[in-house]
Design an enzyme around this catalytic site. Sequence first.
Site, PDB file in Angstrom:
ATOM      1  N   LYS A  13      17.899  -0.581 -16.299  1.00 10.16           N
ATOM      2  CA  LYS A  13      17.857  -1.622 -17.333  1.00 10.16           C
ATOM      3  C   LYS A  13      16.553  -1.561 -18.137  1.00 10.16           C
ATOM      4  O   LYS A  13      16.566  -1.666 -19.342  1.00 10.16           O
ATOM      5  CB  LYS A  13      17.874  -3.049 -16.767  1.00 10.16           C
ATOM      6  CG  LYS A  13      18.784  -3.346 -15.653  1.00 10.16           C
ATOM      7  CD  LYS A  13      18.674  -4.816 -15.249  1.00 10.16           C
ATOM      8  CE  LYS A  13      17.493  -5.154 -14.348  1.00 10.16           C
ATOM      9  NZ  LYS A  13      17.434  -4.430 -13.091  1.00 10.16           N
ATOM     10  N   ARG A  88      18.505 -13.986 -12.703  1.00 14.41           N
ATOM     11  CA  ARG A  88      18.839 -13.281 -11.464  1.00 14.41           C
ATOM     12  C   ARG A  88      19.538 -14.201 -10.471  1.00 14.41           C
ATOM     13  O   ARG A  88      19.849 -13.761  -9.368  1.00 14.41           O
ATOM     14  CB  ARG A  88      17.566 -12.759 -10.811  1.00 14.41           C
ATOM     15  CG  ARG A  88      17.266 -11.288 -11.108  1.00 14.41           C
ATOM     16  CD  ARG A  88      15.869 -11.022 -10.570  1.00 14.41           C
ATOM     17  NE  ARG A  88      15.655  -9.698 -10.113  1.00 14.41           N
ATOM     18  CZ  ARG A  88      14.885  -8.806 -10.754  1.00 14.41           C
ATOM     19  NH1 ARG A  88      14.362  -9.100 -11.906  1.00 14.41           N
ATOM     20  NH2 ARG A  88      14.665  -7.633 -10.215  1.00 14.41           N
ATOM     21  N   ARG A 160       5.521   1.946  -7.306  1.00 17.83           N
ATOM     22  CA  ARG A 160       5.436   0.499  -7.172  1.00 17.83           C
ATOM     23  C   ARG A 160       5.553   0.118  -5.705  1.00 17.83           C
ATOM     24  O   ARG A 160       6.388   0.657  -4.991  1.00 17.83           O
ATOM     25  CB  ARG A 160       6.584  -0.156  -7.959  1.00 17.83           C
ATOM     26  CG  ARG A 160       6.200  -0.557  -9.355  1.00 17.83           C
ATOM     27  CD  ARG A 160       7.395  -0.979 -10.173  1.00 17.83           C
ATOM     28  NE  ARG A 160       8.206  -2.020  -9.556  1.00 17.83           N
ATOM     29  CZ  ARG A 160       9.279  -2.568 -10.131  1.00 17.83           C
ATOM     30  NH1 ARG A 160       9.649  -2.166 -11.348  1.00 17.83           N
ATOM     31  NH2 ARG A 160       9.979  -3.494  -9.522  1.00 17.83           N
TER      32      ARG A 160
END
Length: 214
Positions: A13, A88, A160
């Site tokens: 995304k 979300r 990350r």
Amino acid sequence: MHLVFLGAPGAGKGTQAKVLASRILVPHVSTGDIFRAAIKNGTPVGVEAKGFLDRGELVPDAVVCRIVRERLAEADCRKGFILDGFPRTVPQAESLSVSLVELGLPLKAVVNFTIDRNELVARLSSRVTCRSCGTVFNLESNPPKVAGCCDSCGGETYVREDDRPETVARRLEEYDRKTAPLEAWYRERGLLREVVASGTVTNVTAALDRVVGG
Ligand code: AMP
């Protein structure tokens, strides 16, 4: 053009949002990027959010909804935005509809990026991100030209914290339990559009263009 991008972590995304936002000249509003910047800068929101991000859990709705409401009220969002990573949860989607009515901004579509779970896990385990501008690379299919160095801004690339395997599993659980119900929620409201997110970035961009009409 006001759009929401939905999809599991690693579906691409963010990458697609960056490409489309820079082409149609609307802001790319990524709640994950907002939290990472807040953590880096040590702001009160960053201090509050850090534990949730480190554990791969969702930040409480009230915190996220307030931040997004404030961001969408800024002038640059009037002509359009791409919301990446928000909503979300169903309460976040409800809050977003209220905010958009209040702000007079019509949602054109919610694009759901779908991808096979094995491919998702493979992508997340070879993903590196630029510490400065957030550009995402894949060490297998789309590595930085110079190892450790971002093609876009020259910043340092890193894995990350929440892309480590234990945390990825937790994030996918959170997605299944709290975010996946949004697909039906938006479908019932006639807003959901599906894009198959496996394959190359270019192919997915082409599929996205067909869905949102460029
Ligand atoms: P992302 O970069 O979109 O994968 O987001 C990274 C992390 O930021 C997530 O795992 C959550 O901890 C937090 N986060 C981002 N967006 C939201 C949201 N809409 N609601 C709750 N937490 C979020």
